[in-house]
Design a protein around this motif. Structure first.
Motif, PDB file in Angstrom:
ATOM      1  N   MET A   1     -15.047   1.897  11.775  1.00 35.63           N
ATOM      2  CA  MET A   1     -15.006   1.063  10.489  1.00 35.63           C
ATOM      3  C   MET A   1     -16.540   1.386   9.947  1.00 35.63           C
ATOM      4  N   THR A   2     -16.770   1.911   8.822  1.00 33.92           N
ATOM      5  CA  THR A   2     -17.947   2.001   8.188  1.00 33.92           C
ATOM      6  C   THR A   2     -18.663   1.064   7.909  1.00 33.92           C
ATOM      7  N   ALA A   3     -19.915   0.950   8.045  1.00 30.34           N
ATOM      8  CA  ALA A   3     -20.799  -0.154   7.863  1.00 30.34           C
ATOM      9  C   ALA A   3     -20.863  -0.577   6.171  1.00 30.34           C
ATOM     10  N   PRO A   4     -21.145  -1.537   5.697  1.00 31.03           N
ATOM     11  CA  PRO A   4     -21.300  -1.635   4.264  1.00 31.03           C
ATOM     12  C   PRO A   4     -22.340  -1.509   3.909  1.00 31.03           C
ATOM     13  N   THR A   5     -22.650  -1.113   2.611  1.00 32.61           N
ATOM     14  CA  THR A   5     -23.960  -0.840   2.094  1.00 32.61           C
ATOM     15  C   THR A   5     -24.528  -1.866   1.347  1.00 32.61           C
ATOM     16  N   VAL A   6     -25.517  -2.463   1.533  1.00 34.68           N
ATOM     17  CA  VAL A   6     -26.105  -3.484   0.608  1.00 34.68           C
ATOM     18  C   VAL A   6     -27.313  -3.015  -0.120  1.00 34.68           C
ATOM     19  N   GLU A  29     -29.006  -4.771  13.121  1.00 31.30           N
ATOM     20  CA  GLU A  29     -28.916  -3.710  13.759  1.00 31.30           C
ATOM     21  C   GLU A  29     -27.870  -2.640  13.636  1.00 31.30           C
ATOM     22  N   GLY A  30     -27.839  -2.173  12.557  1.00 34.53           N
ATOM     23  CA  GLY A  30     -26.812  -0.950  12.439  1.00 34.53           C
ATOM     24  C   GLY A  30     -25.496  -1.414  11.730  1.00 34.53           C
ATOM     25  N   ARG A  31     -25.170  -2.473  11.725  1.00 35.81           N
ATOM     26  CA  ARG A  31     -23.806  -3.059  11.147  1.00 35.81           C
ATOM     27  C   ARG A  31     -23.762  -3.032   9.527  1.00 35.81           C
ATOM     28  N   LEU A 130     -20.681 -10.793   6.152  1.00 35.30           N
ATOM     29  CA  LEU A 130     -20.096  -9.352   5.998  1.00 35.30           C
ATOM     30  C   LEU A 130     -19.495  -8.903   7.528  1.00 35.30           C
ATOM     31  N   ARG A 131     -20.016  -9.352   8.541  1.00 37.29           N
ATOM     32  CA  ARG A 131     -19.114  -9.082   9.719  1.00 37.29           C
ATOM     33  C   ARG A 131     -17.521  -9.089   9.579  1.00 37.29           C
TER      34      ARG A 131
END
Length: 131
Positions: A1-6, A29-31, A130-131
């Motif tokens: 799963m790709t980390a969302p961009t904020v 922490e990278g999520r 967002l988790r």
């Protein structure tokens, strides 16, 4: 799963949006992939903001204010505007979250700790969602 961009945006990308992006990196922490920009970037990050982040062990020595772009707005999963009514360079394609934090441009580190802690609380809630 790709980390969302904020994407965090404020006027000068020297204070509020720098807080948002650095604190999100610290908390997530990278999520989450956090970036920031401004509609009228300053020459450097606000020293008081940098000092308050340093107190948390967050290094801002390579942070440079930059202009937010239409591409940033088109590709971010979440766009957080740190104050209302910013004149953005294009439409927001992801979720838009609006916060309203005062401009710390002329504050010292003692004054900036309160905004740092308020932004951190908001960032923690957003990161949990967002988790």
């Amino acid at each position: 799963m790709t980390a969302p961009t904020v994407l965090f945006i404020c006027t000068h990308n020297a204070g509020r949006s720098q807080l948002g992006a650095h604190l999100m990196d610290h908390v997530a922490e990278g999520r989450v992939h956090a970036i920031s920009g401004g509609v009228a970037p300053a020459d450097a990050i606000n020293p008081a903001i940098a000092a308050t982040l340093d107190e948390l062990g967050i290094d801002t020595s390579s942070a440079v204010p930059r202009a937010v772009t239409a591409e940033d707005l088109a590709t971010a999963d979440v766009v957080v505007t740190m104050k209302p009514n910013l004149n953005l360079p294009g439409p927001i394609h992801g979720e838009h979250v609006q916060w309203s934090f005062p401009d710390p441009a002329n504050w010292d580190a003692d004054g900036a700790r309160g905004i740092r802690d308020a932004v951190r609380a908001a960032v923690e809630k957003l990161e949990q969602r967002l988790r």
